[in-house]
Design a protein around this motif. Structure first.
Motif, PDB file in Angstrom:
ATOM      1  N   THR A 101      -0.360  -8.398  -0.243  1.00  0.00           N
ATOM      2  CA  THR A 101      -0.635  -7.112   0.397  1.00  0.00           C
ATOM      3  C   THR A 101      -1.227  -7.204   1.796  1.00  0.00           C
ATOM      4  OG1 THR A 101      -2.866  -6.980  -0.501  1.00  0.00           O
ATOM      5  CG2 THR A 101      -1.071  -6.043  -1.843  1.00  0.00           C
ATOM      6  N   ASP A 102      -1.756  -8.321   2.208  1.00  0.00           N
ATOM      7  CA  ASP A 102      -2.490  -8.466   3.477  1.00  0.00           C
ATOM      8  C   ASP A 102      -3.740  -7.593   3.514  1.00  0.00           C
ATOM      9  OD1 ASP A 102      -1.535 -10.524   4.966  1.00  0.00           O
ATOM     10  OD2 ASP A 102      -0.467  -9.314   6.421  1.00  0.00           O
ATOM     11  N   PHE A 103      -4.266  -7.227   2.343  1.00  0.00           N
ATOM     12  CA  PHE A 103      -5.526  -6.481   2.287  1.00  0.00           C
ATOM     13  C   PHE A 103      -6.635  -7.392   2.802  1.00  0.00           C
ATOM     14  CE2 PHE A 103      -9.442  -5.144   0.268  1.00  0.00           C
ATOM     15  CZ  PHE A 103      -9.422  -3.781   0.495  1.00  0.00           C
ATOM     16  N   PRO A 104      -7.556  -6.938   3.596  1.00  0.00           N
ATOM     17  CA  PRO A 104      -7.896  -5.572   3.970  1.00  0.00           C
ATOM     18  C   PRO A 104      -7.195  -5.085   5.231  1.00  0.00           C
ATOM     19  CG  PRO A 104      -9.596  -7.011   4.790  1.00  0.00           C
ATOM     20  CD  PRO A 104      -8.576  -7.880   4.076  1.00  0.00           C
ATOM     21  N   TYR A 105      -6.322  -5.895   5.812  1.00  0.00           N
ATOM     22  CA  TYR A 105      -5.645  -5.478   7.041  1.00  0.00           C
ATOM     23  C   TYR A 105      -4.665  -4.348   6.788  1.00  0.00           C
ATOM     24  CZ  TYR A 105      -7.735  -9.834   8.347  1.00  0.00           C
ATOM     25  OH  TYR A 105      -8.642 -10.833   8.539  1.00  0.00           O
ATOM     26  N   GLN A 106      -4.120  -4.312   5.591  1.00  0.00           N
ATOM     27  CA  GLN A 106      -3.297  -3.174   5.194  1.00  0.00           C
ATOM     28  C   GLN A 106      -4.079  -2.419   4.137  1.00  0.00           C
ATOM     29  OE1 GLN A 106       0.388  -4.966   3.849  1.00  0.00           O
ATOM     30  NE2 GLN A 106       1.388  -4.383   5.743  1.00  0.00           N
ATOM     31  N   SER A 107      -4.316  -1.158   4.378  1.00  0.00           N
ATOM     32  CA  SER A 107      -5.019  -0.329   3.402  1.00  0.00           C
ATOM     33  C   SER A 107      -4.364   1.040   3.376  1.00  0.00           C
ATOM     34  CB  SER A 107      -6.506  -0.231   3.762  1.00  0.00           C
ATOM     35  OG  SER A 107      -6.663   0.337   5.043  1.00  0.00           O
ATOM     36  N   GLY A 108      -4.852   1.908   2.507  1.00  0.00           N
ATOM     37  CA  GLY A 108      -4.316   3.259   2.413  1.00  0.00           C
ATOM     38  C   GLY A 108      -2.834   3.280   2.110  1.00  0.00           C
ATOM     39  N   HIS A 109      -2.067   4.043   2.897  1.00  0.00           N
ATOM     40  CA  HIS A 109      -0.632   4.179   2.626  1.00  0.00           C
ATOM     41  C   HIS A 109       0.101   2.850   2.824  1.00  0.00           C
ATOM     42  CE1 HIS A 109      -0.275   4.568   7.025  1.00  0.00           C
ATOM     43  NE2 HIS A 109       1.000   4.293   6.868  1.00  0.00           N
ATOM     44  N   ARG A 110      -0.375   1.992   3.705  1.00  0.00           N
ATOM     45  CA  ARG A 110       0.285   0.689   3.894  1.00  0.00           C
ATOM     46  C   ARG A 110       0.091  -0.210   2.677  1.00  0.00           C
ATOM     47  NH1 ARG A 110      -1.697   0.502   9.880  1.00  0.00           N
ATOM     48  NH2 ARG A 110       0.131   1.366  10.914  1.00  0.00           N
ATOM     49  N   LEU A 111      -1.070  -0.123   2.045  1.00  0.00           N
ATOM     50  CA  LEU A 111      -1.309  -0.890   0.828  1.00  0.00           C
ATOM     51  C   LEU A 111      -0.398  -0.393  -0.292  1.00  0.00           C
ATOM     52  CD1 LEU A 111      -2.907  -3.078  -0.632  1.00  0.00           C
ATOM     53  CD2 LEU A 111      -4.649  -1.359  -1.132  1.00  0.00           C
ATOM     54  N   ARG A 112      -0.283   0.926  -0.420  1.00  0.00           N
ATOM     55  CA  ARG A 112       0.630   1.483  -1.430  1.00  0.00           C
ATOM     56  C   ARG A 112       2.072   1.070  -1.140  1.00  0.00           C
ATOM     57  NH1 ARG A 112      -2.999   5.505  -0.783  1.00  0.00           N
ATOM     58  NH2 ARG A 112      -1.748   6.696   0.688  1.00  0.00           N
ATOM     59  N   ARG A 113       2.429   1.051   0.127  1.00  0.00           N
ATOM     60  CA  ARG A 113       3.788   0.659   0.527  1.00  0.00           C
ATOM     61  C   ARG A 113       4.075  -0.780   0.133  1.00  0.00           C
ATOM     62  NH1 ARG A 113       8.751   1.649   0.717  1.00  0.00           N
ATOM     63  NH2 ARG A 113       9.901   0.697   2.402  1.00  0.00           N
ATOM     64  N   ALA A 114       3.072  -1.641   0.173  1.00  0.00           N
ATOM     65  CA  ALA A 114       3.249  -3.051  -0.199  1.00  0.00           C
ATOM     66  C   ALA A 114       3.701  -3.190  -1.653  1.00  0.00           C
ATOM     67  CB  ALA A 114       1.950  -3.827   0.019  1.00  0.00           C
ATOM     68  N   VAL A 115       3.326  -2.227  -2.474  1.00  0.00           N
ATOM     69  CA  VAL A 115       3.745  -2.217  -3.875  1.00  0.00           C
ATOM     70  C   VAL A 115       5.065  -1.467  -4.036  1.00  0.00           C
ATOM     71  CG1 VAL A 115       3.149  -1.432  -6.199  1.00  0.00           C
ATOM     72  CG2 VAL A 115       1.377  -2.410  -4.715  1.00  0.00           C
ATOM     73  N   GLU A 116       5.147  -0.287  -3.449  1.00  0.00           N
ATOM     74  CA  GLU A 116       6.323   0.569  -3.634  1.00  0.00           C
ATOM     75  C   GLU A 116       7.614  -0.059  -3.128  1.00  0.00           C
ATOM     76  OE1 GLU A 116       5.033   4.012  -1.541  1.00  0.00           O
ATOM     77  OE2 GLU A 116       3.835   4.765  -3.224  1.00  0.00           O
ATOM     78  N   PHE A 117       7.546  -0.790  -2.012  1.00  0.00           N
ATOM     79  CA  PHE A 117       8.793  -1.317  -1.473  1.00  0.00           C
ATOM     80  C   PHE A 117       9.379  -2.402  -2.367  1.00  0.00           C
ATOM     81  CE2 PHE A 117       6.782  -5.048   0.144  1.00  0.00           C
ATOM     82  CZ  PHE A 117       7.765  -5.903   0.630  1.00  0.00           C
TER      83      PHE A 117
END
Length: 143
Positions: A101-117
């Motif tokens: 996920t690249d968390f914490p650099y990707q959070s919020g909608h980008r974190l959700r996108r990491a799963v959804e895509f």
């Protein structure tokens, strides 16, 4: 010879995406033999094998990069780029992928996108396997 071998996949679509974010170095990756086809990846491993790389990161593991690549795990950090995950699944096998996920650099909608895509990129049973691979590995280690 001991080395840390990376085999990045740089599809043309992904390079264009990087450029759209203002990443200047994307142009340098074109033509380096790091394309997203299975042939490009096999050629990179063959080149490493031919160069005499017979050790990977762990000095006590003696194997060629081609062999090491087949036993490693790969995270799915691709910033929502569906073709990148499809190329990774085709090259390494979806059973060798785990959620990244690249968390914490990707959070919020980008974190959700990491799963959804992942659910867009892979068949449902493969996506579920990728999403649960980390948990399965941890449980196996604890057992």
């Amino acid at each position: 010879m001991r080395t840390d071998v990376h085999a990045h996949l740089w599809s043309e679509g992904y390079l264009r995406l990087l450029e759209s974010y203002g990443r200047q170095e994307a142009a340098a990756h074109r033509g380096l033999g790091a394309g997203d086809s299975a042939q490009d990846l096999e050629a990179r491993f063959a080149m490493n094998d031919a160069a005499g790389f017979d050790h990977q990161e762990a000095p006590d593991v003696v194997e060629k990069p081609t062999e090491a690549a087949r036993r490693m795990w790969y995270d799915t950090v691709a910033h929502g780029h569906v073709p990148a995950v499809r190329a990774a699944a085709a090259s390494y096998g979806a059973d060798r992928l785990l959620l990244g996920t690249d968390f914490p650099y990707q959070s919020g909608h980008r974190l959700r996108r990491a799963v959804e895509f992942l659910e867009e990129a892979l068949p449902p049973e493969r996506a579920e396997g990728v999403l649960t691979a980390g948990t399965r590995l941890i449980r196996r280690r604890e057992a």
